[in-house]
Design an enzyme around this catalytic site. Structure first.
Site, PDB file in Angstrom:
ATOM      1  CG  HIS A  33      -6.041   1.965   5.084  1.00  0.00           C
ATOM      2  ND1 HIS A  33      -5.630   2.908   5.984  1.00  0.00           N
ATOM      3  CD2 HIS A  33      -5.015   1.102   4.928  1.00  0.00           C
ATOM      4  CE1 HIS A  33      -4.386   2.621   6.349  1.00  0.00           C
ATOM      5  NE2 HIS A  33      -3.990   1.533   5.726  1.00  0.00           N
ATOM      6  CE  LYS A  36      -0.273   3.364   4.546  1.00  0.00           C
ATOM      7  NZ  LYS A  36      -0.223   3.485   5.972  1.00  0.00           N
ATOM      8  CD  GLU A  38      -3.062   5.550   6.572  1.00  0.00           C
ATOM      9  OE1 GLU A  38      -3.070   5.546   5.328  1.00  0.00           O
ATOM     10  OE2 GLU A  38      -2.103   5.116   7.246  1.00  0.00           O
ATOM     11  CD  GLU A  76      -3.801  -2.446   7.501  1.00  0.00           C
ATOM     12  OE1 GLU A  76      -2.670  -2.658   7.057  1.00  0.00           O
ATOM     13  OE2 GLU A  76      -4.433  -1.408   7.256  1.00  0.00           O
ATOM     14  N   GLY A  79       1.870   2.451  10.829  1.00  0.00           N
ATOM     15  CA  GLY A  79       2.797   3.574  10.672  1.00  0.00           C
ATOM     16  C   GLY A  79       3.470   4.020  11.965  1.00  0.00           C
ATOM     17  CG  ASN A 110      -1.758   1.208   1.377  1.00  0.00           C
ATOM     18  OD1 ASN A 110      -1.834   2.020   0.446  1.00  0.00           O
ATOM     19  ND2 ASN A 110      -2.399   1.365   2.517  1.00  0.00           N
TER      20      ASN A 110
END
Ligand code: PGA
Length: 251
Positions: free
Chosen positions: A92, A9, A94, A162, A168, A7
């Site tokens: 996701h 991003k 985010e 996740e 991160g 990923n």
């Protein structure tokens, strides 16, 4: 089959994505891991030219649920299909953080399946939720919202566990955490699908600060069948090591 999904991003330019894709595709094909690259929308078409005819798959980081129409800024499944996209990341954290709800994710999931895009559905708890002892409740809610009464016929689905606190942060979960999560996820899935479907068509992978040193333990002891990789997938050498580790190769 075990997966290594990159990923990228919003981290790379077109040039950077193409360069990294070339490096990964050249090497990744030698190993048994199913590798999937998810660049940003603007790099999909060019990266798709590199993955075309190869075993490496092409994935988008999102899709809109409507087929077409006046939806400024959105991208349709039809357009993604046209440029060779086969997978799509949905829900996701985010994006959930920016307001994407379980209901929106469900609609996107239905559209993805309708257009034969294999969904990579992300679920996971925040640190506050874990501290409160709500991991089970959160995973059950997210899984049930996505999959209850969903018709998947013979389609494949990837679920990425996740934990939000591991993404991160350089602070991955432990394989015991992912083992526990995989059991909760599979039990909840059992309320939605027959066991045969879960076994044959649904894969659960881990994501959150994955690196080449830890991922083998998630496969061996953590009940996981691969990884969704952010930061470490931006480094070709490191991502190739992850691909090898997922294939069970020691280095
Ligand atoms: P990370 O990201 O590997 O950088 O933690 C994972 C993800 O966001 O999918």
């Amino acid at each position: 089959m075990n997966y290594a999904i990159a990923n990228w991003k919003m981290e790379l330019t077109l040039e950077g994505s193409v360069k990294l894709a070339r490096k990964i595709v050249r090497e990744a094909e030698k190993f048994g891991t199913k590798t999937i690259l998810c660049p940003s929308f603007t790099s999909l078409e060019e990266v798709g030219k590199i993955t075309k005819g190869k075993k490496t798959g092409l994935g988008a980081q999102d899709v809109f649920w409507k087929k077409e129409g006046a939806f400024t800024g959105e991208v349709s499944a039809k357009e993604l299909k046209r440029i060779g996209v086969k997978y799509v990341i949905l829900g996701h954290s985010e994006r959930r953080k920016l307001g994407e709800t379980d209901e929106i994710i469900r609609q996107k999931l239905e559209t993805a399946l309708q257009f034969n895009l294999t969904p990579i559905v992300c679920v996971g708890e925040t640190w506050e939720e874990r501290k409160k002892g709500s991991v089970k409740k959160i995973l059950q809610k997210q899984i049930s919202a996505a999959f209850k009464n969903l018709k998947i016929s013979d389609k494949k689905i990837i679920i990425a566990y996740e934990p939000v606190w591991a993404i991160g942060t350089g602070r991955p979960a432990h394989p015991e955490d992912s083992k526990e999560a995989s059991e909760i996820i599979k039990k909840e899935l059992a309320k939605c699908f027959p066991g045969k479907i879960i076994k044959k068509q649904i894969t659960v992978i881990y994501g959150g600060s994955v690196n080449s040193k830890i991922i083998a333990d998630f496969i061996k002891d953590g009940g996981m069948s691969g990884a969704l990789v952010g930061g470490a997938s931006l480094n070709g050498k490191e991502f190739l090591k992850i691909i090898k580790a997922i294939a069970g190769i020691r280095f």
